[in-house]
Motif scaffolding. Structure first.
Motif, PDB file in Angstrom:
ATOM      1  N   TYR A   1      10.840 -20.812 -80.142  1.00 30.71           N
ATOM      2  CA  TYR A   1      10.950 -20.582 -81.590  1.00 30.71           C
ATOM      3  C   TYR A   1      11.949 -21.531 -82.233  1.00 30.71           C
ATOM      4  CZ  TYR A   1       8.262 -16.309 -82.540  1.00 30.71           C
ATOM      5  OH  TYR A   1       7.259 -15.398 -82.757  1.00 30.71           O
ATOM      6  N   ASN A   2      11.691 -21.865 -83.481  1.00 34.75           N
ATOM      7  CA  ASN A   2      12.631 -22.540 -84.376  1.00 34.75           C
ATOM      8  C   ASN A   2      13.432 -23.652 -83.698  1.00 34.75           C
ATOM      9  OD1 ASN A   2      11.891 -20.752 -86.488  1.00 34.75           O
ATOM     10  ND2 ASN A   2      13.180 -19.206 -85.543  1.00 34.75           N
ATOM     11  N   PRO A   3      12.772 -24.742 -83.311  1.00 34.91           N
ATOM     12  CA  PRO A   3      13.463 -25.827 -82.589  1.00 34.91           C
ATOM     13  C   PRO A   3      14.382 -26.644 -83.495  1.00 34.91           C
ATOM     14  CG  PRO A   3      11.224 -26.474 -83.080  1.00 34.91           C
ATOM     15  CD  PRO A   3      11.369 -25.049 -83.548  1.00 34.91           C
ATOM     16  N   GLY A   4      15.505 -26.061 -83.869  1.00 34.12           N
ATOM     17  CA  GLY A   4      16.449 -26.748 -84.742  1.00 34.12           C
ATOM     18  C   GLY A   4      16.170 -26.553 -86.220  1.00 34.12           C
ATOM     19  N   VAL A   5      14.983 -26.045 -86.552  1.00 32.58           N
ATOM     20  CA  VAL A   5      14.610 -25.749 -87.945  1.00 32.58           C
ATOM     21  C   VAL A   5      13.820 -24.445 -87.955  1.00 32.58           C
ATOM     22  CG1 VAL A   5      14.526 -28.158 -88.683  1.00 32.58           C
ATOM     23  CG2 VAL A   5      12.478 -27.081 -87.799  1.00 32.58           C
ATOM     24  N   LEU A   6      13.834 -23.772 -89.077  1.00 33.23           N
ATOM     25  CA  LEU A   6      13.095 -22.528 -89.224  1.00 33.23           C
ATOM     26  C   LEU A   6      11.619 -22.849 -89.466  1.00 33.23           C
ATOM     27  CD1 LEU A   6      13.488 -19.464 -89.329  1.00 33.23           C
ATOM     28  CD2 LEU A   6      13.833 -19.670 -91.783  1.00 33.23           C
TER      29      LEU A   6
ATOM     30  N   ASN B   1      16.157 -12.851 -78.758  1.00 35.40           N
ATOM     31  CA  ASN B   1      17.467 -13.292 -79.220  1.00 35.40           C
ATOM     32  C   ASN B   1      17.713 -12.686 -80.601  1.00 35.40           C
ATOM     33  OD1 ASN B   1      17.100 -14.858 -76.934  1.00 35.40           O
ATOM     34  ND2 ASN B   1      16.613 -16.700 -78.090  1.00 35.40           N
ATOM     35  N   LEU B   2      18.804 -11.926 -80.727  1.00 29.60           N
ATOM     36  CA  LEU B   2      19.094 -11.182 -81.952  1.00 29.60           C
ATOM     37  C   LEU B   2      20.434 -11.604 -82.536  1.00 29.60           C
ATOM     38  CD1 LEU B   2      18.120  -7.741 -80.391  1.00 29.60           C
ATOM     39  CD2 LEU B   2      16.742  -9.057 -82.009  1.00 29.60           C
ATOM     40  N   ALA B   3      20.403 -12.231 -83.712  1.00 26.94           N
ATOM     41  CA  ALA B   3      21.634 -12.656 -84.388  1.00 26.94           C
ATOM     42  C   ALA B   3      22.409 -11.434 -84.860  1.00 26.94           C
ATOM     43  CB  ALA B   3      21.304 -13.561 -85.566  1.00 26.94           C
ATOM     44  N   ASP B   4      23.715 -11.437 -84.614  1.00 23.20           N
ATOM     45  CA  ASP B   4      24.558 -10.300 -85.004  1.00 23.20           C
ATOM     46  C   ASP B   4      24.476 -10.008 -86.495  1.00 23.20           C
ATOM     47  OD1 ASP B   4      25.381 -10.194 -82.372  1.00 23.20           O
ATOM     48  OD2 ASP B   4      27.394 -10.994 -82.764  1.00 23.20           O
ATOM     49  N   ASP B   5      24.441 -11.056 -87.308  1.00 21.59           N
ATOM     50  CA  ASP B   5      24.476 -10.866 -88.759  1.00 21.59           C
ATOM     51  C   ASP B   5      23.084 -10.730 -89.381  1.00 21.59           C
ATOM     52  OD1 ASP B   5      23.488 -13.457 -88.680  1.00 21.59           O
ATOM     53  OD2 ASP B   5      25.246 -14.366 -89.645  1.00 21.59           O
ATOM     54  N   GLY B   6      22.035 -10.860 -88.570  1.00 23.39           N
ATOM     55  CA  GLY B   6      20.673 -10.731 -89.084  1.00 23.39           C
ATOM     56  C   GLY B   6      20.236 -11.888 -89.960  1.00 23.39           C
ATOM     57  N   ALA B   7      21.053 -12.947 -90.043  1.00 26.95           N
ATOM     58  CA  ALA B   7      20.715 -14.081 -90.901  1.00 26.95           C
ATOM     59  C   ALA B   7      19.539 -14.884 -90.355  1.00 26.95           C
ATOM     60  CB  ALA B   7      21.934 -14.992 -91.069  1.00 26.95           C
ATOM     61  N   TRP B   8      19.302 -14.786 -89.073  1.00 23.29           N
ATOM     62  CA  TRP B   8      18.204 -15.496 -88.416  1.00 23.29           C
ATOM     63  C   TRP B   8      17.239 -14.439 -87.915  1.00 23.29           C
ATOM     64  CZ3 TRP B   8      17.984 -20.629 -88.816  1.00 23.29           C
ATOM     65  CH2 TRP B   8      17.098 -21.349 -88.017  1.00 23.29           C
ATOM     66  N   PRO B   9      15.934 -14.632 -88.072  1.00 21.36           N
ATOM     67  CA  PRO B   9      15.001 -13.611 -87.596  1.00 21.36           C
ATOM     68  C   PRO B   9      15.050 -13.481 -86.069  1.00 21.36           C
ATOM     69  CG  PRO B   9      13.811 -15.526 -88.462  1.00 21.36           C
ATOM     70  CD  PRO B   9      15.268 -15.768 -88.695  1.00 21.36           C
ATOM     71  N   PRO B  10      14.739 -12.294 -85.537  1.00 19.40           N
ATOM     72  CA  PRO B  10      14.693 -12.146 -84.073  1.00 19.40           C
ATOM     73  C   PRO B  10      13.750 -13.183 -83.466  1.00 19.40           C
ATOM     74  CG  PRO B  10      14.476 -10.015 -85.140  1.00 19.40           C
ATOM     75  CD  PRO B  10      14.390 -11.053 -86.225  1.00 19.40           C
ATOM     76  N   GLU B  11      14.181 -13.772 -82.361  1.00 21.30           N
ATOM     77  CA  GLU B  11      13.377 -14.788 -81.695  1.00 21.30           C
ATOM     78  C   GLU B  11      12.938 -14.308 -80.321  1.00 21.30           C
ATOM     79  OE1 GLU B  11      15.251 -18.922 -83.439  1.00 21.30           O
ATOM     80  OE2 GLU B  11      15.914 -18.227 -81.487  1.00 21.30           O
ATOM     81  N   PRO B  12      11.638 -14.120 -80.113  1.00 21.43           N
ATOM     82  CA  PRO B  12      11.162 -13.807 -78.768  1.00 21.43           C
ATOM     83  C   PRO B  12      11.578 -14.929 -77.812  1.00 21.43           C
ATOM     84  CG  PRO B  12       9.419 -13.473 -80.371  1.00 21.43           C
ATOM     85  CD  PRO B  12      10.542 -14.172 -81.077  1.00 21.43           C
TER      86      PRO B  12
ATOM     87  N   HIS C   1       3.517 -18.246 -87.614  1.00 18.65           N
ATOM     88  CA  HIS C   1       2.322 -18.687 -86.887  1.00 18.65           C
ATOM     89  C   HIS C   1       2.646 -19.858 -85.955  1.00 18.65           C
ATOM     90  CE1 HIS C   1      -1.817 -19.748 -86.007  1.00 18.65           C
ATOM     91  NE2 HIS C   1      -1.532 -20.987 -86.370  1.00 18.65           N
ATOM     92  N   ASP C   2       3.394 -20.835 -86.447  1.00 21.92           N
ATOM     93  CA  ASP C   2       3.781 -21.988 -85.627  1.00 21.92           C
ATOM     94  C   ASP C   2       4.666 -21.552 -84.461  1.00 21.92           C
ATOM     95  OD1 ASP C   2       2.383 -23.735 -87.300  1.00 21.92           O
ATOM     96  OD2 ASP C   2       4.148 -24.069 -88.569  1.00 21.92           O
ATOM     97  N   ASN C   3       5.606 -20.663 -84.731  1.00 18.50           N
ATOM     98  CA  ASN C   3       6.477 -20.162 -83.669  1.00 18.50           C
ATOM     99  C   ASN C   3       5.681 -19.423 -82.590  1.00 18.50           C
ATOM    100  OD1 ASN C   3       9.121 -21.044 -84.293  1.00 18.50           O
ATOM    101  ND2 ASN C   3       9.236 -19.538 -85.938  1.00 18.50           N
ATOM    102  N   ARG C   4       4.736 -18.586 -83.014  1.00 15.47           N
ATOM    103  CA  ARG C   4       3.920 -17.846 -82.027  1.00 15.47           C
ATOM    104  C   ARG C   4       3.136 -18.792 -81.132  1.00 15.47           C
ATOM    105  NH1 ARG C   4       2.660 -14.379 -86.222  1.00 15.47           N
ATOM    106  NH2 ARG C   4       0.573 -15.246 -86.354  1.00 15.47           N
ATOM    107  N   LEU C   5       2.558 -19.838 -81.719  1.00 18.03           N
ATOM    108  CA  LEU C   5       1.814 -20.818 -80.920  1.00 18.03           C
ATOM    109  C   LEU C   5       2.733 -21.532 -79.931  1.00 18.03           C
ATOM    110  CD1 LEU C   5      -0.549 -22.409 -83.593  1.00 18.03           C
ATOM    111  CD2 LEU C   5      -1.175 -20.844 -81.735  1.00 18.03           C
ATOM    112  N   ARG C   6       3.906 -21.900 -80.369  1.00 18.83           N
ATOM    113  CA  ARG C   6       4.877 -22.559 -79.481  1.00 18.83           C
ATOM    114  C   ARG C   6       5.283 -21.621 -78.349  1.00 18.83           C
ATOM    115  NH1 ARG C   6       7.705 -26.871 -80.875  1.00 18.83           N
ATOM    116  NH2 ARG C   6       9.574 -26.011 -79.907  1.00 18.83           N
TER     117      ARG C   6
END
Length: 156
Positions: free
Chosen positions: A73-78, A107-118, A82-87
């Motif tokens: 997920y999110n390789p340096g950019v958000l 992966n869960l950001a403490d502040d919730g600023a970033w979406p959860p990343e499988p 759909h793109d993240n799921r395919l990756r």
């Protein structure tokens, strides 16, 4: 410490195993997770998850070399979901083809600023191997550890 490093350190790396979940943190020992690692391969039942079924028939799981956590997920950019799921599907297929044991994680950001990343917990992997996988999926860093040691952040 840079803001991106602070973000990685302010994240819980939640691993799902047949025995339950573990909330791992960079630089923090988790005795229950170490105990789980000590019970491998007995703790892994090939029928428990699609990731483990990919290795059905093999009982050779070792944590002597270590373990890693990585995502596609999110390789340096958000990116769009759909793109993240395919990756992430490509990462799962790559791990299955490699013959490695792996389990789901998130992966869960403490502040919730970033979406959860499988993500995936990859077993029996050394530092160079997990970094190479992270590089293949354009990640900035991966988590690596071994039984009895604290999880580390490895920059790519």
């Amino acid at each position: 410490m840079t803001s991106i490093e602070a973000a990685f350190r302010a994240t819980t790396y939640r691993v799902t195993t047949p025995e339950g979940g573990f909330a791992l943190r960079i630089g923090v020992t988790d005795r229950a997770f170490d105990d789980f690692l000590g019970r491998l391969p007995d703790a892994l039942n090939p029928s428990d998850s699609p990731a483990i079924r990919a290795k059905a028939g093999s009982s050779a799981v070792s944590t002597r070399s270590g373990w890693g956590i990585l995502t596609a997920y999110n390789p340096g950019v958000l990116l769009a979901e759909h793109d993240n799921r395919l990756r992430q599907e490509r990462l799962r297929d790559r791990l299955a083809a490699s013959g490695r044991h792996f389990l789901p994680a998130c992966n869960l950001a403490d502040d919730g600023a970033w979406p959860p990343e499988p993500s995936y917990l990859v077993l029996d992997v050394n530092e160079q191997q997990i970094v190479a996988l992270g590089r293949e999926f354009c990640q900035l860093a991966v988590v690596w550890g071994r039984r009895g040691a604290v999880p580390q952040l490895l920059w790519i």
